[in-house]
Scaffold this active site. Structure first.
Site, PDB file in Angstrom:
ATOM      1  N   GLU A 161       1.404   1.154   4.977  1.00 35.18           N
ATOM      2  CA  GLU A 161       1.211   0.733   6.369  1.00 35.18           C
ATOM      3  C   GLU A 161       0.159  -0.379   6.470  1.00 35.18           C
ATOM      4  O   GLU A 161       0.462  -1.534   6.209  1.00 35.18           O
ATOM      5  CB  GLU A 161       0.880   1.952   7.232  1.00 35.18           C
ATOM      6  N   MET A 162      -1.072  -0.063   6.774  1.00 34.13           N
ATOM      7  CA  MET A 162      -2.078  -1.106   6.957  1.00 34.13           C
ATOM      8  C   MET A 162      -2.800  -1.472   5.654  1.00 34.13           C
ATOM      9  O   MET A 162      -3.452  -2.518   5.564  1.00 34.13           O
ATOM     10  CB  MET A 162      -3.057  -0.668   8.044  1.00 34.13           C
TER      11      MET A 162
END
Length: 358
Positions: A161-162
């Site tokens: 994700e991030m």
């Protein structure tokens, strides 16, 4: 045991578990003494009977929110958390914030069937909304996080994700004088750590509350708040549609896990528990503002609320691991429309002003 069984333990809510009814009772009591028979019978009744009926539908009570150390969040914490929620510094390449995927203009989701990571890489599941998460004791589709604070850090550090290591997250924020000042004011700390970051983001997320919908006003006595179709849909929701078996309580979720029979290779809750009985089982999403959060299901495969109702009406997706709660409903086309009308009565506009980032 069926895939709908939940073994999640929470401090505030006992999950309704669905147990098999196929236990054998001793065929001949003459082979055992009466004491053993009675104990066996008591055990069988305990195991074969659902623990709780559906929790009544209602309006969420702020007193039931799950708070960090049972303390109310301050306005400063909330504002700080909002800044972090919109800050792209929280991703490895500065391209993604929490709000990128949980966009307030898209029902705190992203409008896509499945999410994408900060490097535009595909993710495996639909981005869940975050309305009324303050009342939830099990988070994410597979329930792997028990608190908002733990959930807040998960996507940041995730390699999909991030993608930002938490050590680097702390370094970045400590390098920003504005953040150091705000964290000092909010938490009386000289150095920002992941713990305060998580607390701040969770404090903001606790303010994302839907509790003044047409349904809530109808419950409060305003008989004109809901349309006649929505009122009939409510009766179907609690009755023929059997929806409250899972979507119950003030937030329309049992916080448990069920397989709807969707045929994909996602193991769901089973990947967390290691127990095959949870194969294909995912957390029941809350339904407040569900009209705004399309597409639906963990794989984003259903594009509208009508598609969702028709899916349930046919008895789910048909996979072998389908919960025994999911059965054909025999709803008429008119009843399907009425159910959709009710679901839309759970909608309340919610706007967020984008903050100035330090």
């Amino acid at each position: 045991m069926p895939a709908s069984l939940s073994n999640t333990t929470t401090p505030l809510k006992v999950h309704r578990n669905i147990y098999p009814n196929s236990f054998r009772v001793i065929s001949s009591i003459c082979e055992v003494n009466m004491k053993r028979y009675i104990l066996h019978l008591i055990f069988t009744l305990m195991v074969c009977t659902p623990l709780l009926a559906a929790e009544p539908l209602g309006t969420p009570d702020p007193d039931d929110m799950i708070l960090y150390d049972d303390e109310e969040n301050t306005e400063l914490e909330v504002e700080l958390g909002k800044m972090l929620f919109f800050d792209t510094r929280l991703s490895v390449n500065g391209q993604q914030s929490c709000a990128t995927c949980h966009n307030p203009d898209l029902g705190f989701s992203d409008g896509m069937a499945k999410g994408v990571g900060t490097k535009n890489n595909p993710l495996g599941r639909n981005t869940p909304h975050i309305y009324n998460m303050a009342w939830s004791s099990v988070l994410m589709w597979d329930g792997r996080e028990p608190t908002l604070e733990q959930q807040a850090l998960g996507p940041i550090a995730s390699g999909q994700e991030m993608m930002l290591p938490l050590d680097e997250l702390e370094r970045r924020l400590n390098a920003v004088a504005g953040y150091r000042r705000l964290f000092k004011q909010a938490y009386d700390v000289d150095k920002i750590t992941r713990d305060e970051i998580a607390r701040a983001i969770a404090a903001f997320e606790r303010t994302i509350v839907i509790d003044d919908t047409p349904f809530d006003r109808y419950l409060a006595g305003d008989t004109q708040a809901m349309s006649q179709d929505a009122i009939k849909g409510l009766a179907l929701f609690k009755g023929k549609g059997n929806c409250t078996q899972c979507h119950d309580g003030p937030n329309f979720t049992d916080d448990s896990f069920h397989s709807l029979g969707i045929k994909d290779n996602d193991p769901g809750r089973a990947a967390i528990t290691g127990d095959k009985q949870f194969l294909g089982a995912f957390k029941t999403p809350g339904l407040r503002n569900t009209e705004l959060t399309a597409p639906y299901m963990h794989d984003g495969s259903l594009t509208s609320l009508m598609d969702v109702v028709k899916f349930y009406n046919q008895g789910g997706g048909g996979a072998k691991h389908t919960s025994n709660l999911v059965k054909p409903l025999n709803l008429t086309a008119k009843e399907e429309r009425q159910l959709v009308a009710f679901l839309k009565s759970l909608t309340q506009p919610f706007e967020v002003d984008v903050p100035k980032i330090p």
